[in-house]
Every structure is written in C-alpha cells, then in structure tokens.
Design a protein around this motif. Structure first.
Motif, PDB file in Angstrom:
ATOM      1  N   PHE A  32      30.853  45.846  37.633  1.00 19.59           N
ATOM      2  CA  PHE A  32      31.388  46.174  38.687  1.00 19.59           C
ATOM      3  C   PHE A  32      30.620  47.101  39.553  1.00 19.59           C
ATOM      4  O   PHE A  32      30.249  48.035  39.102  1.00 19.59           O
ATOM      5  N   LYS A  58      32.034  42.162  42.749  1.00 17.01           N
ATOM      6  CA  LYS A  58      33.528  42.444  42.693  1.00 17.01           C
ATOM      7  C   LYS A  58      34.462  41.412  43.425  1.00 17.01           C
ATOM      8  O   LYS A  58      33.941  40.229  43.920  1.00 17.01           O
ATOM      9  N   SER A  74      38.985  50.572  42.290  1.00 18.62           N
ATOM     10  CA  SER A  74      39.236  49.922  43.638  1.00 18.62           C
ATOM     11  C   SER A  74      38.301  50.689  44.625  1.00 18.62           C
ATOM     12  O   SER A  74      38.232  50.077  45.542  1.00 18.62           O
ATOM     13  N   SER A 112      35.199  50.533  44.641  1.00 19.63           N
ATOM     14  CA  SER A 112      34.182  49.554  44.797  1.00 19.63           C
ATOM     15  C   SER A 112      34.607  48.747  46.083  1.00 19.63           C
ATOM     16  O   SER A 112      33.663  48.019  46.554  1.00 19.63           O
ATOM     17  N   CYS A 113      35.738  48.657  46.432  1.00 18.19           N
ATOM     18  CA  CYS A 113      36.381  47.781  47.830  1.00 18.19           C
ATOM     19  C   CYS A 113      36.197  48.598  48.776  1.00 18.19           C
ATOM     20  O   CYS A 113      36.622  48.030  49.995  1.00 18.19           O
ATOM     21  N   CYS A 144      37.966  41.565  45.534  1.00 11.77           N
ATOM     22  CA  CYS A 144      38.789  42.223  46.243  1.00 11.77           C
ATOM     23  C   CYS A 144      39.691  41.667  47.272  1.00 11.77           C
ATOM     24  O   CYS A 144      39.138  40.861  47.929  1.00 11.77           O
ATOM     25  N   LEU A 165      40.570  46.253  43.526  1.00 11.86           N
ATOM     26  CA  LEU A 165      39.782  45.560  42.900  1.00 11.86           C
ATOM     27  C   LEU A 165      40.561  44.510  41.804  1.00 11.86           C
ATOM     28  O   LEU A 165      41.486  45.218  41.291  1.00 11.86           O
TER      29      LEU A 165
END
Length: 316
Positions: free
Chosen positions: A252, A257, A276, A278-279, A259, A269
C-alpha cells in the motif's frame, strides 16, 4: 480432486511466535480449514492472511480460513508416495502494535494415489507475467454470488460491481480499481459526457456524495464495489470505464490503494484502516513516493468497459 485419497495425514508445525496462540488444521480431500486462536488482545484477527486469501470469518480472538487447495496460492509437491500442500499463514502488523509481523507454516500431507501421474511439466517457481493474466469486471446480483439478472437500476439503488484477476501460477496479486468514470459512449471520446467515480489512484470520490463503498474483500485478487445509482444521463445507456491494476500484496501507498469516504471517519483504506493515512491525498493529488516494490514488480494494468446499463428516475 480427480483422484481418491487413501489417507489423510495432518502435519502441524509449531513456530516460536505462537506461544500465545493456537492453530488447528483440518485437512480434507481437496480443502483445508485453518483456525487461529489468538490470546493477545493487541492482535487484530482481520489482518491474518492465508497465502493470498483473507479470513473466511473472524472474531476478536479467532481467524478462520476454509479454502480449497486450488485457491490462496497453495504450493504442491509430490515426493515419494506423498502429495504435500503448503502455504503460509501471515500476520500484518498495524502501526503501534506490540505484535510484530510473523509467518506460520500450514502443511497438509496425503498418501499419493497409485493411479495418479504428474503433468509432463509443472513450473516449480511462480513468476509474475503479463501475457497470461486475465482481468474481469461485471455487474453482480445483490450478494455478489453471481452475475446480475438485469442492467436497469432505479436512482439511489445499489449497483454491485466485482472486478477480479485470474492469477494462475503467479504469486499472490492484489487488485485495485485505479480510475473509473461513467460515460454515455462505449469508447471515451473528447465529446463524451463523463461522471467521475474513482480518481486519484483508487479514491472512490463518489462516496463523498453517496452511499457508495468498497466491500470487504474475500480474496486479494477480487474487489467488490457497491455503487449507489447516480443522477447522470438518466434513462440513457451508460458505460463504466475502469483501469484495473494488479500489484504484489501488502504494498500500500498513495498510488496503490482502495479508499472510500465515510461521514463518521473520513477517508478509510479498505484493506487496513490502520494505514488510512495513505488516503489523505484523496483531497489533493496522489503522487508516488518513487520507491520500488520488494519484487521490483510494476503494476499490471488493464483498461475495461462495463455496460451498457441504465439508471432510471422512477419519480419522473
């Protein structure tokens, strides 16, 4: 399987990481049930994986897998009079967890039937490839158990969509929907009217204004989307254009990803809400960190078109 098993031998290997846990195996003719019981409260059982498979079910203390040997990227080995299936039960640690990631072997051994003969050639090592990956995307029925029986959806209803990639002899792959737009034409053209659904490398932007969401995975190679029928080109034929991309598991980042947005928790995520962050870029531009994956693999992409389907307004 195509032959009868003469006997079943249960092989259980105990690893040092399992001092506070218990694993039970039930090896059957063509499938296995694995039950991991965890006594450590910090362990999130939904983060266990058996090869490429997510838990069939999980509770606060148990992760249960009931899967066929043809799934989850089991490895098979014929040695002497035995057929052996092996895999790895792995735990993905979340940030701040006191439990480090670990792997535990899963082995089922059977006596080989006398009328069984090996294929002339079977690869020993799994490798990534592009030419024999097969991608799918389709409309499904309400519980995702089969294809949809109709292609007309009332405004506000749920449009179930499932995308998948057939992995064959490949190592486990994780499938994402990178971009999706709805259009009134089967081919995207400069004059096409568009409605964005997924943008920015996996951000389900439609979820900010609807009940659209990604559903929990059952396999890493599948992705399920519950899309709320939207107010765009009502009564016309619609086509959903998507970019599907397959990556190695657990890789990820901002560009790999799935999301979706919830009113109570913001961007989340799908595969591991603990990551999350990453979102966060879903509100701006998601750029790659320019780091290579451990395998050196680059995403395998496929452009796909779903449709035609029609959204109707029953109040008009």
């Amino acid at each position: 399987m195509a032959f009868f098993w003469l006997c079943v031998v249960l092989v259980s290997l105990v690893a040092s990481v399992a001092v506070n846990a218990d694993m039970k195996l039930d090896c059957r003719a063509d499938y296995v049930t694995v039950v991991w019981t965890e006594s450590r409260s910090q362990a999130n059982t939904s983060l266990f994986r058996l090869g490429s498979c997510f838990p069939t079910s999980s509770t606060a203390k148990e992760a249960v897998f009931s899967v066929y040997f043809n799934d989850c990227n089991f490895r098979s080995l014929v040695t002497g009079d035995h057929m052996i299936y092996t895999n790895d039960l792995t735990f993905i640690s979340s940030p701040g967890s006191l439990i480090l990631p670990f792997s535990h072997p899963v082995v089922c051994a059977y006596e080989r039937s006398k009328d069984w003969y090996p294929m002339i050639y079977k690869p020993v090592f799994d490798t990534y490839g592009v030419e024999d990956l097969v991608f799918h995307i389709g409309l499904m029925n309400a519980d995702f158990s089969g294809p949809a029986e109709f292609t007309t959806f009332p405004l506000g209803s749920v449009i179930p969509i499932m995308a998948s990639v057939e992995q064959h002899s490949h190592q486990p792959l994780l499938l994402f929907l990178e971009e999706c737009v709805a259009a009134t034409t089967p081919a995207l053209e400069p004059e096409s009217h568009l409605y964005p659904l997924i943008t920015n490398k996996g951000c389900l932007v439609d979820s900010k204004v609807s009940r659209s969401k990604f559903e929990q995975r059952e396999k890493s190679s599948e992705l399920r989307l519950s899309l709320q029928a939207f107010k765009f080109a009502l009564g016309e034929e619609l086509f959903i254009h998507c970019t599907l991309v397959a990556w190695e598991p657990n890789s990820f980042d901002h560009t790999k990803k799935a999301c979706h947005y919830g009113k109570d928790h913001g961007w989340e995520l799908l595969d591991n809400p603990a990551y999350s962050s990453s979102c966060d870029c879903c509100e701006s531009i998601c750029k790659s960190r320019k780091t290579r994956s451990l395998s050196g693999m680059h995403g395998v992409r496929q452009q796909s078109v779903l449709g035609p389907l029609t959204i109707t307004d029953q109040n008009s």
